[in-house]
Design a protein around this motif. Structure first.
Motif, PDB file in Angstrom:
ATOM      1  N   SER A  30      -9.883   0.690  -1.238  1.00  0.00           N
ATOM      2  CA  SER A  30      -8.985   0.217  -0.180  1.00  0.00           C
ATOM      3  C   SER A  30      -7.581  -0.024  -0.710  1.00  0.00           C
ATOM      4  O   SER A  30      -6.689  -0.402   0.043  1.00  0.00           O
ATOM      5  CB  SER A  30      -9.548  -1.052   0.471  1.00  0.00           C
ATOM      6  N   THR A  31      -7.368   0.196  -2.006  1.00  0.00           N
ATOM      7  CA  THR A  31      -6.022   0.051  -2.588  1.00  0.00           C
ATOM      8  C   THR A  31      -5.747   1.220  -3.543  1.00  0.00           C
ATOM      9  O   THR A  31      -6.683   1.832  -4.058  1.00  0.00           O
ATOM     10  CB  THR A  31      -5.902  -1.270  -3.386  1.00  0.00           C
ATOM     11  N   PRO A  32      -4.456   1.501  -3.775  1.00  0.00           N
ATOM     12  CA  PRO A  32      -4.101   2.565  -4.718  1.00  0.00           C
ATOM     13  C   PRO A  32      -4.683   2.297  -6.104  1.00  0.00           C
ATOM     14  O   PRO A  32      -4.871   1.142  -6.493  1.00  0.00           O
ATOM     15  CB  PRO A  32      -2.567   2.519  -4.736  1.00  0.00           C
TER      16      PRO A  32
ATOM     17  N   LYS B 248       1.373   1.716   3.130  1.00  0.00           N
ATOM     18  CA  LYS B 248       0.298   1.913   2.160  1.00  0.00           C
ATOM     19  C   LYS B 248      -0.148   0.612   1.504  1.00  0.00           C
ATOM     20  O   LYS B 248      -1.334   0.350   1.359  1.00  0.00           O
ATOM     21  CB  LYS B 248       0.811   2.871   1.083  1.00  0.00           C
TER      22      LYS B 248
ATOM     23  N   PRO C 106      -4.165  -1.983   3.578  1.00  0.00           N
ATOM     24  CA  PRO C 106      -5.263  -2.740   2.950  1.00  0.00           C
ATOM     25  C   PRO C 106      -5.714  -3.979   3.746  1.00  0.00           C
ATOM     26  O   PRO C 106      -6.922  -4.145   3.958  1.00  0.00           O
ATOM     27  CB  PRO C 106      -4.706  -3.100   1.568  1.00  0.00           C
TER      28      PRO C 106
ATOM     29  N   GLN D 294      -7.732  -2.767   6.671  1.00  0.00           N
ATOM     30  CA  GLN D 294      -9.048  -2.289   6.229  1.00  0.00           C
ATOM     31  C   GLN D 294      -9.994  -3.475   6.007  1.00  0.00           C
ATOM     32  O   GLN D 294     -11.160  -3.420   6.404  1.00  0.00           O
ATOM     33  CB  GLN D 294      -8.866  -1.521   4.928  1.00  0.00           C
ATOM     34  N   GLU D 295      -9.484  -4.553   5.409  1.00  0.00           N
ATOM     35  CA  GLU D 295     -10.287  -5.765   5.218  1.00  0.00           C
ATOM     36  C   GLU D 295     -10.729  -6.311   6.574  1.00  0.00           C
ATOM     37  O   GLU D 295     -11.882  -6.705   6.760  1.00  0.00           O
ATOM     38  CB  GLU D 295      -9.453  -6.852   4.510  1.00  0.00           C
TER      39      GLU D 295
END
Lengths: 306, 306
Positions: free
Chosen positions: A103-105, B294, B299, B302-303
């Motif tokens: 969920s993160t780069p 991004k 993120p 998404q959480e």
């Protein structure tokens, strides 16, 4: 809290040595990182750790709430069960791209080379960090193992050059002789329970919704299996009956004759014919020239399941 | 048959410039490779191509039977629709790891930096290939765009150093002034149909089974939207009604004030509260300091969907 580096379940020498090598690199760069493992070590890996003076990495199965680097795989079935509850900082791998997502780069170094440690060497070079002698030795052995001493079709010139460079750092004059010594250790099957042999180097794959388990035993002479082949066949049938796998394959690889006998238990009787153009006879088939699960066994099978 | 390099749908400057830069590198290394695009170009990208004398890459939507490199994404929803019928040779990206998988080993250069072109520069350095002046200029502009002239929280020291190095190669004395010129082009909305604005920089994400579309317009002064904000709000509602998206967000980013107004249409009325701790008022919410989709928008969302 330190970060972790962990390879795949049923760890092989590449998973363990790359975890050790990457954690040293990251720690040297100021990010405290420790190697871990998802299972017991094979005799070959124990031989390498013993030869270069390493302890076994910590056995750690759960990573919920932790931050970690994944080495030598990118498949969910091969990683920690609770990987969704962890933060993946990076992936270093040399296989096909699996189904792990984040969920993160993150940082991914994935290359079509013979061994993860060849990529880790590139990382040391990129960061201009000197590789300690014993880590270079362990990395070199992992490359010799994964490339079957350069015989595997997965072996690239990058792997060969990397072994040369690591041998020089480690002060080893003849890497190939050390490789043969290592494969002799790997070939020892006497006294080992049959199930341990089946699972010694075993990986599960999700192939279009079907779970497929593929084990591999690489030896110097296939005759070593003469007395126990029937037991191995019975045990993979038992393993399949115990779980929900569509297919279980066991590759008995002769690194000198450069081919593999494949033992097959599958819900599809014609699976090897569809994947490799050759039917089994009594649950077995000889595949000439086949040394690599990754390059020669998995892709055609994946096509057959598509 | 040449290989292709292609970025994401609704291409931005990073997708286009990295496709041009990578295809030149691969071709120089002996692998004939051409850049392609999955859609029409934005005024900003056209400005860059014009400034450095490039033609638009070939518009090519279908890749069945082709071999290609994917740049600036690793999400299936953002890539070619028939990607499963293509061979992915590699992925160069700076986002979270998406759900693209492969059936064969590949080359991935993924780093948590501000721009794909920063990674492509590392690839040139790794292979010791000289970057032509015009390619360096285009790469530099892409980095200035993606990092919002170094203001975005996604910007790393690697990006800043990379712009310095590329500016020297391209012979550009003041990259930041060129960056502002570029953002002025980007800020132009007059005369552009509302739907074109909504989709100018729009990406779909699969969030735990929910399709979420997020657009972003980065401008020098948010006042530019005063006359058309109601139309933008109506259009994202219309866009949601036309498809099967759970949520459509449009970020109006003020690069000088360093924050974004988010326009929201969602099946969950409290989605921004759960993701960003701030409820909408009349379908809008100001998020101070938020410049990066991004890093700051995706993120937490998404959480919230997990």
């Amino acid at each position: 809290m330190p970060h972790y580096v962990v390879g795949h379940k049923i760890p092989d020498s590449d998973s363990i040595c790359s975890a050790i090598a990457l954690s040293y690199l990251k720690t040297t760069l100021g990010e405290e990182t420790v190697p871990a493992r998802l299972g017991e070590l094979s005799p070959e890996t124990l031989f390498i750790l013993d030869k270069f003076g390493f302890e076994q990495p910590e056995l750690k199965m759960s990573y919920a709430g932790e931050s970690l680097y994944i080495v030598d795989h990118s498949e969910r079935t091969q990683g920690p069960d609770d990987i969704d509850e962890a933060t993946i900082l990076g992936i270093i791998d040399h296989h096909k791209l699996g189904d792990i997502t984040t969920s993160t780069p993150l940082e991914c170094w994935i290359r079509p080379v013979g061994c993860t440690n060849t990529i880790i060497k590139m990382m040391y070079d990129f960061h201009n960090v000197e590789i300690p002698k014993n880590i270079a030795g362990a990395m070199m052995c992992a490359i010799l193992s994964d490339t079957v001493i350069f015989k595997s079709p997965t072996c690239t010139t990058a792997d060969i050059k990397c072994v040369e460079a690591l041998a020089e750092i480690a002060g080893i004059d003849d890497p190939e002789t050390l490789g043969m010594e290592m494969f002799k250790v790997k070939s020892a099957v006497e006294g080992t329970p049959v199930r341990d042999l089946v699972l010694r180097d075993f990986k599960d794959f999700d192939m279009n919704g079907n779970l497929v388990g593929i084990g591999q035993l690489e030896v110097i002479d296939l005759a070593i299996f003469d007395d126990i082949k029937a037991d191995l066949e019975a045990d993979i049938a038992k393993l399949k009956a115990e779980g929900n796998r569509h297919t279980v394959l066991l590759l008995l690889t002769d690194i000198m004759k450069e081919g593999s006998e494949m033992l097959v238990v599958s819900d599809s009787a014609d699976i090897t014919e569809r994947a490799y153009g050759k039917a089994t006879s009594e649950g077995k088939v000889w595949l000439d020239g086949v040394l690599s699960r990754k390059k020669q066994v998995v892709p055609p099978l994946q096509e057959a399941f598509a």
